[in-house]
Design a protein around this motif. Sequence first.
Motif, PDB file in Angstrom:
ATOM      1  N   ALA A 139      76.949  35.576  78.529  1.00  0.00           N
ATOM      2  CA  ALA A 139      76.484  36.662  79.398  1.00  0.00           C
ATOM      3  C   ALA A 139      77.676  37.359  80.029  1.00  0.00           C
ATOM      4  O   ALA A 139      77.713  38.598  80.145  1.00  0.00           O
ATOM      5  CB  ALA A 139      75.550  36.110  80.470  1.00  0.00           C
ATOM      6  N   ASN A 140      78.673  36.583  80.456  1.00  0.00           N
ATOM      7  CA  ASN A 140      79.857  37.164  81.073  1.00  0.00           C
ATOM      8  C   ASN A 140      80.644  38.023  80.087  1.00  0.00           C
ATOM      9  O   ASN A 140      81.214  39.057  80.462  1.00  0.00           O
ATOM     10  CB  ASN A 140      80.740  36.051  81.632  1.00  0.00           C
ATOM     11  CG  ASN A 140      81.955  36.584  82.376  1.00  0.00           C
ATOM     12  OD1 ASN A 140      83.088  36.388  81.944  1.00  0.00           O
ATOM     13  ND2 ASN A 140      81.729  37.264  83.489  1.00  0.00           N
ATOM     14  N   ALA A 141      80.648  37.613  78.824  1.00  0.00           N
ATOM     15  CA  ALA A 141      81.361  38.388  77.812  1.00  0.00           C
ATOM     16  C   ALA A 141      80.752  39.781  77.663  1.00  0.00           C
ATOM     17  O   ALA A 141      81.476  40.766  77.451  1.00  0.00           O
ATOM     18  CB  ALA A 141      81.336  37.650  76.474  1.00  0.00           C
TER      19      ALA A 141
ATOM     20  N   SER B 200      78.283  42.923  87.103  1.00  0.00           N
ATOM     21  CA  SER B 200      78.108  41.479  86.874  1.00  0.00           C
ATOM     22  C   SER B 200      76.655  41.119  86.585  1.00  0.00           C
ATOM     23  O   SER B 200      76.245  39.968  86.745  1.00  0.00           O
ATOM     24  CB  SER B 200      78.600  40.700  88.100  1.00  0.00           C
ATOM     25  OG  SER B 200      77.847  41.038  89.254  1.00  0.00           O
ATOM     26  N   TRP B 201      75.886  42.091  86.149  1.00  0.00           N
ATOM     27  CA  TRP B 201      74.440  41.927  85.956  1.00  0.00           C
ATOM     28  C   TRP B 201      74.089  40.733  85.080  1.00  0.00           C
ATOM     29  O   TRP B 201      73.310  39.854  85.479  1.00  0.00           O
ATOM     30  CB  TRP B 201      73.881  43.213  85.359  1.00  0.00           C
ATOM     31  CG  TRP B 201      72.490  43.150  84.826  1.00  0.00           C
ATOM     32  CD1 TRP B 201      72.120  43.081  83.513  1.00  0.00           C
ATOM     33  CD2 TRP B 201      71.266  43.173  85.575  1.00  0.00           C
ATOM     34  NE1 TRP B 201      70.756  43.065  83.396  1.00  0.00           N
ATOM     35  CE2 TRP B 201      70.199  43.120  84.642  1.00  0.00           C
ATOM     36  CE3 TRP B 201      70.968  43.229  86.924  1.00  0.00           C
ATOM     37  CZ2 TRP B 201      68.866  43.118  85.029  1.00  0.00           C
ATOM     38  CZ3 TRP B 201      69.634  43.230  87.319  1.00  0.00           C
ATOM     39  CH2 TRP B 201      68.604  43.172  86.377  1.00  0.00           C
ATOM     40  N   HIS B 202      74.627  40.678  83.870  1.00  0.00           N
ATOM     41  CA  HIS B 202      74.261  39.613  82.941  1.00  0.00           C
ATOM     42  C   HIS B 202      74.773  38.254  83.420  1.00  0.00           C
ATOM     43  O   HIS B 202      74.063  37.246  83.322  1.00  0.00           O
ATOM     44  CB  HIS B 202      74.800  39.922  81.542  1.00  0.00           C
ATOM     45  CG  HIS B 202      74.209  41.144  80.923  1.00  0.00           C
ATOM     46  ND1 HIS B 202      74.778  42.393  81.067  1.00  0.00           N
ATOM     47  CD2 HIS B 202      73.084  41.324  80.180  1.00  0.00           C
ATOM     48  CE1 HIS B 202      74.040  43.286  80.430  1.00  0.00           C
ATOM     49  NE2 HIS B 202      73.009  42.665  79.892  1.00  0.00           N
ATOM     50  N   SER B 203      75.984  38.226  83.953  1.00  0.00           N
ATOM     51  CA  SER B 203      76.564  36.968  84.435  1.00  0.00           C
ATOM     52  C   SER B 203      75.748  36.388  85.581  1.00  0.00           C
ATOM     53  O   SER B 203      75.420  35.187  85.592  1.00  0.00           O
ATOM     54  CB  SER B 203      78.003  37.208  84.907  1.00  0.00           C
ATOM     55  OG  SER B 203      78.788  37.818  83.909  1.00  0.00           O
ATOM     56  N   SER B 204      75.420  37.228  86.544  1.00  0.00           N
ATOM     57  CA  SER B 204      74.684  36.759  87.719  1.00  0.00           C
ATOM     58  C   SER B 204      73.292  36.264  87.352  1.00  0.00           C
ATOM     59  O   SER B 204      72.808  35.257  87.893  1.00  0.00           O
ATOM     60  CB  SER B 204      74.582  37.874  88.760  1.00  0.00           C
ATOM     61  OG  SER B 204      75.859  38.225  89.255  1.00  0.00           O
TER      62      SER B 204
END
Length: 240
Positions: free
Chosen positions: A56-58, A159-163
Motif C-alpha cells: 500500500a505504501n508503494a 498517505s491514503w493507501h498506507s493509512s
Amino acid sequence: RGMFQPADISAVMSQLGRRARAAARRMAVADTDAKNRALMEMAASLRQSVGTVLEANAIDMAAAADAGLGAAMLDRLRLDETRVEAMAVGLQQIAGLRDPVGEVIAAWDRPNGLHIERVRTPLGVIGVVFESRPNVSADAGGLCIKSGNAVILRGGSDSWHSSRAIQACLVQGLTRAGLPADAISMVPTTDRAAVGELLKGLDGNLDVIVPRGGRSLVDRVQSEARVPVRRAQRLARLAP
C-alpha cells in the motif's frame, strides 16, 4: 479513493460519527486487560501484514513521486520493515503504560464532611487529522484505545493507501480482543469536504479534534472547529 457526492459525504460522515459514538460507549467501560490485549493483537497484526502495508505504501510513494513531492516529504511518507516494526513496538509500549481511566488526580474534603475526588475518564470520540506520516494512524489509534476512547482518523491524501492498510491491522487487533471495530475508524474519502464535516462535530458525536501537521492545517482546524481542539503535542497525555 472513496469519492462521494457532496450530499453523500455529509451522510457518510454522520454515520461514521454515530458508529464511533456507539463504540466509544463500549470502550469507556472496557477493562485494562481487554485494552492491553487489543494493543498486543494490533502489534501482531501489523507484523503479520507487513507485506500488505508495504505494498500500500508503494502505491502512495509512486503517486507522491509523480506529483513531485520533495525528498523530505517522501521520507516522511516512506515505510519499510523497520518502520512498521517500530509501529508494532510502539503499540506494545502503550500496552505497558498504566491505565489512566479511573485514576484519582485530586481529592479533598469539604467542611461538611463530603469527600470529593477528581477522576480521569475517557473523552469519548476523538478526531485526529494529520498529514503525510502514516505511522500516526498506529500512534493515535493505540493511545486512544489505551485511554478508553474511540478515534476517527483522517490522514493526508498522499498517505491514503498506507493509512488504510495500517488501520485495517488495528481493527483486526480490536476484533481479536473482542472490542468494537468502530473504535478505530477512518474517514473513507480524501475529499476535503469530509474534513469540514469533521470540524462541525458530526452531529454532536465528536468530542475533541487533534490536528497534527503544518501550520495551515492547524490554523484551519482551530478556526473552523465547532468542538474543542487539542494540540498534537498533548496527545500522548491521553495515556500518561
